[in-house]
Scaffold this active site. Structure first.
Site, PDB file in Angstrom:
ATOM      1  CE  LYS A  75       9.236  -5.869  -3.187  1.00  0.00           C
ATOM      2  NZ  LYS A  75      10.458  -5.984  -1.943  1.00  0.00           N
ATOM      3  CG  ASP A  80      11.098  -4.253   0.613  1.00  0.00           C
ATOM      4  OD1 ASP A  80      11.632  -3.580  -0.055  1.00  0.00           O
ATOM      5  OD2 ASP A  80      11.315  -5.541   0.706  1.00  0.00           O
ATOM      6  CE1 TYR A 120      -3.094   3.390  -3.487  1.00  0.00           C
ATOM      7  CE2 TYR A 120      -3.673   5.686  -3.216  1.00  0.00           C
ATOM      8  CZ  TYR A 120      -3.353   4.527  -2.698  1.00  0.00           C
ATOM      9  OH  TYR A 120      -2.666   4.249  -1.467  1.00  0.00           O
ATOM     10  CG  ASP A 177      -1.530   7.221   0.335  1.00  0.00           C
ATOM     11  OD1 ASP A 177      -1.530   8.042   0.957  1.00  0.00           O
ATOM     12  OD2 ASP A 177      -2.551   6.724  -0.030  1.00  0.00           O
TER      13      ASP A 177
END
Length: 360
Positions: free
Chosen positions: A189, A222, A136, A246
């Site tokens: 990830k 995912d 972010y 988020d």
């Protein structure tokens, strides 16, 4: 008359904020009275569009200075996309406050209620989201943002993960797990973002060694979305970086029943801000239709956090009473439209306060 022991800031914000924040204040006052705790002193402060009109900025300096003198605060939602320029393009009010006070942990529970319209019944998990870096751009640099365009056709964003920031959110997650069911799931990830989220996963694993009683596993982001949709009731505490947290917390809120019941706090080691996970819902603002549950439960989280920090059992009991009363009101058939009911904001608030008298 008992003197207030704590000072809590009140920032109504935009949209439905001036409806749900006073509802939460009323429930906090009722809970404190029910457990015999001293009342709090509420400090109302300007923020958002009304502050632009009165002070020329959505977050006045006087608001930040006053918040520094409080024990915590309630922040209503903001509608920064509707602000006039240049305010619309600047860091939004929530981000400004988080960055100013280094509120590094965003704690977002997702808990279903009986008769609460949950997708996965029995959901009861907490997401510990790192709040200061990651991908972010408004949070990961000291000055400016981590996003830029070297040419009009190329946009670049930095994703920043540090050991220091990861260690403190990991410890927050493990401390939460020790108060709950002693399970932590690391979400990352690392198969693709090998250095950044790989570092996040490894540092969380390192911190896990300090908590041998806690069971630890990890999933790719995912895969985690699928696991939540199918079996959210099997998870306890999830720890992850900023953007993943988020996304997952909004998903988890809907799985538990509605974003309208999704609370959160943002905290440092010394300060905390209660902030509902949802937005300002300008389409229903001023109509007495908004669901105040998320703001009420966020306020309960603030009391619990403050009570734990100050070793104040009455604050912890008040937080527990608030949670039980909200659940009892929903179970008793009083709910706002997003939960399948027809109650107004004020009707639901009254039902919670009434249920509190039975729970106390």
């Amino acid at each position: 008359m008992t003197e207030p022991r704590y000072r809590l800031g009140v920032l109504d914000g935009d949209g439905i904020g001036p409806e749900i924040v006073p509802a939460a204040v009323a429930v906090v006052d009722a809970a404190l009275a029910a457990v015999g705790a001293a009342p709090v002193e509420w400090v109302e402060l300007p923020l958002g569009r009304s502050a632009i009109d009165s002070h020329g900025t959505p977050v006045p300096d006087e608001t930040l200075s006053a918040l520094a003198e409080t024990d915590g605060w309630l922040l209503g939602p903001h509608d920064s996309v509707s602000y006039p320029e240049p305010h619309r393009s600047r860091l939004n009010p929530s981000g400004t406050i988080r960055k100013h006070f280094d509120l590094y942990a965003n704690i977002r529970p997702a808990k279903s209620f009986e008769r609460g319209n949950a997708i996965v019944e029995g959901t009861d998990l907490v997401i510990a989201r790192e709040n200061t870096e990651g991908f972010y751009a408004d949070r990961n640099t000291v000055a400016g943002t981590g996003e830029f365009m070297p040419t009009p056709d190329v946009a670049i964003a930095h994703g920043i993960i540090t050991r220091k920031a990861t260690e403190r959110i990991a410890r927050t997650a493990f401390e939460l797990a020790m108060r709950r069911r002693k399970q932590v799931t690391i979400v990352h990830k690392a198969n693709v973002l090998q250095l950044t989220t790989g570092l996040f996963r490894q540092v969380c694993r390192d911190v896990a060694e300090e908590y041998p009683e806690v069971t630890v596993n990890d999933f790719h982001i995912d895969a985690m979305t699928v696991h939540l949709l199918r079996r959210a009731d099997r998870f306890d505490v999830l720890v992850t970086e900023n953007m993943f947290g988020d996304i997952l917390s909004d998903l988890a809120g809907e799985i538990a029943g509605s974003l309208g019941i999704a609370p959160s706090i943002n905290n440092s080691d010394t300060q905390a801000m209660a902030q509902a996970s949802h937005g300002s819902a300008p389409d229903i603002a001023g109509q007495n239709l908004a669901n105040p549950v998320a703001m009420m439960l966020s306020s309960a989280m603030l009391l619990d956090w403050l009570g734990s920090k100050r070793n104040d059992e009455k604050l912890v009991r008040a937080a527990q009473l608030m949670e039980a009363a909200v659940a009892a009101a929903i179970h008793g058939g009083t709910a706002t439209r997003d939960l399948g009911g027809s109650a107004s904001t004020t009707e639901f608030t009254a039902a919670v306060i009434h249920a509190m008298r039975d729970q106390a």
